[in-house]
Design a protein around this motif. Sequence first.
Motif, PDB file in Angstrom:
ATOM      1  N   UNK A 188       0.845  -1.198   0.000  1.00  0.00           N
ATOM      2  CA  UNK A 188       0.000   0.000   0.000  1.00  0.00           C
ATOM      3  C   UNK A 188       0.876   1.242   0.000  1.00  0.00           C
ATOM      4  N   UNK A 189       0.354   2.321  -0.596  1.00  0.00           N
ATOM      5  CA  UNK A 189       1.077   3.594  -0.516  1.00  0.00           C
ATOM      6  C   UNK A 189       0.750   4.345   0.776  1.00  0.00           C
ATOM      7  N   UNK A 190      -0.174   3.803   1.554  1.00  0.00           N
ATOM      8  CA  UNK A 190      -0.545   4.358   2.857  1.00  0.00           C
ATOM      9  C   UNK A 190      -1.060   5.793   2.753  1.00  0.00           C
ATOM     10  N   UNK A 191      -1.611   6.150   1.580  1.00  0.00           N
ATOM     11  CA  UNK A 191      -2.150   7.489   1.423  1.00  0.00           C
ATOM     12  C   UNK A 191      -3.616   7.538   1.823  1.00  0.00           C
ATOM     13  N   UNK A 192      -3.876   7.009   3.004  1.00  0.00           N
ATOM     14  CA  UNK A 192      -5.175   7.187   3.631  1.00  0.00           C
ATOM     15  C   UNK A 192      -5.151   8.560   4.294  1.00  0.00           C
ATOM     16  N   UNK A 193      -6.252   8.989   4.826  1.00  0.00           N
ATOM     17  CA  UNK A 193      -6.281  10.254   5.556  1.00  0.00           C
ATOM     18  C   UNK A 193      -5.282  10.185   6.700  1.00  0.00           C
ATOM     19  N   UNK A 194      -4.347  11.148   6.748  1.00  0.00           N
ATOM     20  CA  UNK A 194      -3.308  11.125   7.786  1.00  0.00           C
ATOM     21  C   UNK A 194      -3.885  11.215   9.186  1.00  0.00           C
ATOM     22  N   UNK A 195      -5.125  11.695   9.293  1.00  0.00           N
ATOM     23  CA  UNK A 195      -5.772  11.772  10.605  1.00  0.00           C
ATOM     24  C   UNK A 195      -6.229  10.395  11.094  1.00  0.00           C
ATOM     25  N   UNK A 196      -6.180   9.400  10.210  1.00  0.00           N
ATOM     26  CA  UNK A 196      -6.636   8.055  10.568  1.00  0.00           C
ATOM     27  C   UNK A 196      -5.489   7.130  10.961  1.00  0.00           C
ATOM     28  N   UNK A 197      -4.329   7.698  11.293  1.00  0.00           N
ATOM     29  CA  UNK A 197      -3.171   6.872  11.640  1.00  0.00           C
ATOM     30  C   UNK A 197      -3.482   5.984  12.840  1.00  0.00           C
ATOM     31  N   UNK A 198      -4.143   6.534  13.844  1.00  0.00           N
ATOM     32  CA  UNK A 198      -4.465   5.733  15.031  1.00  0.00           C
ATOM     33  C   UNK A 198      -5.353   4.547  14.675  1.00  0.00           C
ATOM     34  N   UNK A 199      -6.339   4.782  13.792  1.00  0.00           N
ATOM     35  CA  UNK A 199      -7.229   3.691  13.373  1.00  0.00           C
ATOM     36  C   UNK A 199      -6.457   2.635  12.594  1.00  0.00           C
ATOM     37  N   UNK A 200      -5.536   3.071  11.747  1.00  0.00           N
ATOM     38  CA  UNK A 200      -4.735   2.141  10.965  1.00  0.00           C
ATOM     39  C   UNK A 200      -3.896   1.251  11.869  1.00  0.00           C
ATOM     40  N   UNK A 202      -4.396   0.616  15.018  1.00  0.00           N
ATOM     41  CA  UNK A 202      -5.272  -0.246  15.802  1.00  0.00           C
ATOM     42  C   UNK A 202      -5.560  -1.524  15.026  1.00  0.00           C
ATOM     43  N   UNK A 203      -5.762  -1.388  13.708  1.00  0.00           N
ATOM     44  CA  UNK A 203      -6.023  -2.557  12.869  1.00  0.00           C
ATOM     45  C   UNK A 203      -4.783  -3.438  12.761  1.00  0.00           C
ATOM     46  N   UNK A 204      -3.618  -2.825  12.554  1.00  0.00           N
ATOM     47  CA  UNK A 204      -2.377  -3.602  12.472  1.00  0.00           C
ATOM     48  C   UNK A 204      -2.084  -4.301  13.799  1.00  0.00           C
ATOM     49  N   UNK A 205      -2.402  -3.620  14.890  1.00  0.00           N
ATOM     50  CA  UNK A 205      -2.211  -4.233  16.208  1.00  0.00           C
ATOM     51  C   UNK A 205      -3.160  -5.418  16.392  1.00  0.00           C
ATOM     52  N   UNK A 206      -4.331  -5.359  15.753  1.00  0.00           N
ATOM     53  CA  UNK A 206      -5.283  -6.467  15.772  1.00  0.00           C
ATOM     54  C   UNK A 206      -4.625  -7.719  15.192  1.00  0.00           C
ATOM     55  N   UNK A 207      -3.901  -7.555  14.087  1.00  0.00           N
ATOM     56  CA  UNK A 207      -3.171  -8.677  13.496  1.00  0.00           C
ATOM     57  C   UNK A 207      -2.108  -9.204  14.450  1.00  0.00           C
ATOM     58  N   UNK A 208      -1.358  -8.309  15.051  1.00  0.00           N
ATOM     59  CA  UNK A 208      -0.285  -8.722  15.952  1.00  0.00           C
ATOM     60  C   UNK A 208      -0.847  -9.385  17.203  1.00  0.00           C
ATOM     61  N   UNK A 209      -1.968  -8.869  17.692  1.00  0.00           N
ATOM     62  CA  UNK A 209      -2.615  -9.450  18.881  1.00  0.00           C
ATOM     63  C   UNK A 209      -3.021 -10.896  18.613  1.00  0.00           C
ATOM     64  N   UNK A 210      -3.389 -11.172  17.358  1.00  0.00           N
ATOM     65  CA  UNK A 210      -3.761 -12.541  16.974  1.00  0.00           C
ATOM     66  C   UNK A 210      -2.552 -13.378  16.579  1.00  0.00           C
ATOM     67  N   UNK A 211      -1.360 -12.881  16.900  1.00  0.00           N
ATOM     68  CA  UNK A 211      -0.078 -13.590  16.728  1.00  0.00           C
ATOM     69  C   UNK A 211       0.367 -13.741  15.273  1.00  0.00           C
ATOM     70  N   UNK A 212      -0.176 -12.900  14.393  1.00  0.00           N
ATOM     71  CA  UNK A 212       0.275 -12.919  13.009  1.00  0.00           C
ATOM     72  C   UNK A 212       1.518 -12.036  12.863  1.00  0.00           C
ATOM     73  N   UNK A 213       2.393 -12.418  11.939  1.00  0.00           N
ATOM     74  CA  UNK A 213       3.530 -11.575  11.577  1.00  0.00           C
ATOM     75  C   UNK A 213       3.099 -10.679  10.420  1.00  0.00           C
ATOM     76  N   UNK A 214       3.633  -9.451  10.386  1.00  0.00           N
ATOM     77  CA  UNK A 214       3.195  -8.487   9.377  1.00  0.00           C
ATOM     78  C   UNK A 214       4.402  -7.876   8.661  1.00  0.00           C
ATOM     79  N   UNK A 215       4.352  -7.922   7.329  1.00  0.00           N
ATOM     80  CA  UNK A 215       5.299  -7.209   6.479  1.00  0.00           C
ATOM     81  C   UNK A 215       4.522  -6.117   5.750  1.00  0.00           C
TER      82      UNK A 215
END
Length: 303
Positions: A188-200, A202-215
């Motif tokens: 992704x180019x990560x060009x979502x609304x910069x104000x949504x960084x916390x929401x983004x 939170x979602x990535x942390x959801x993956x990590x909380x479920x023990x997934x590795x993320x690249x």
Amino acid sequence: MKQPLNLSQVRSFGNVEFLARQLVEGFITGLHKSPFHGFSVEFAEHRLYNTGETTRHIDWKVFGKTEKLFVKRYEEETNLRCHLLIDTSSSMYYPESNYGKITFSVMAAACLAYMLQRQKDAVSLTTFADTIDLQTPTKSTPSHVHKLFTQLDLLMQQPKPLRKTAAADIIHQVAEKINKRSLVVIFSDMFDNSEKVDALFSALQHLRHNLHEVLLFHVTDKKTEEDFAFDERPYEFIDLETGEKVKIQPGQVRDTYQQAVKSYFQELKMRCGQYKIDFIEADIAQGFDQILTSYLVKRTKMR
């Protein structure tokens, strides 16, 4: 220095599967001549026999040659489950001359899919913008991976206009659906609304909380999107996701733009570090070895 693959040539050639095979084979050959030669890139079709398990799948021909017991590996016996996520919002089809970011992401994902297939690992493909467009099963069979290549070919066609990114919502949905520990690879180019960084995050942390590795591959055309290296003449810049237009000369905003982009990208990188997410800057002008090397480093760490 090896020249990166011309993205316009990728589009004109139009056979993702063939190109991925060539790129991966060339990369593997290069590994043996580089400091990375220690990586495990031998793709065994057998595994050692474990005492106590059935002898039904022992390869007796191999035993006759080596006097060691090896068991045939089948397609469903996978070491890794990998989910490839590709952002297909309108900004990913920039630059318009070669749809550079989506073309790069498609080829990078195809290379990983081919490498995963060779290693008998299971792979799935998810494409998304503000909604999920495609989400395949996670399998390792050649027929399944061939279907992924067909889907990847389709992504390089004419884009739908004004498609925004909703990465946070999509990642939450993906995290809910993955029920086995996996490697999640995001382009992704990560060009979502910069104000949504916390929401983004939170979602990535959801993956990590479920023990997934993320690249997370942060796909950019560095020359224009980070350095803002445009000729000094009037331009009309168009937001590909909203259609908003502004007429300026680059020199009027270059310093302010560079500072804002640098600050945003640094925050992305820092937050990824906090959540133990691998954040890789993927400049579309730099070729695909950067993608494959990052994958091998991550895979080695996961063992």
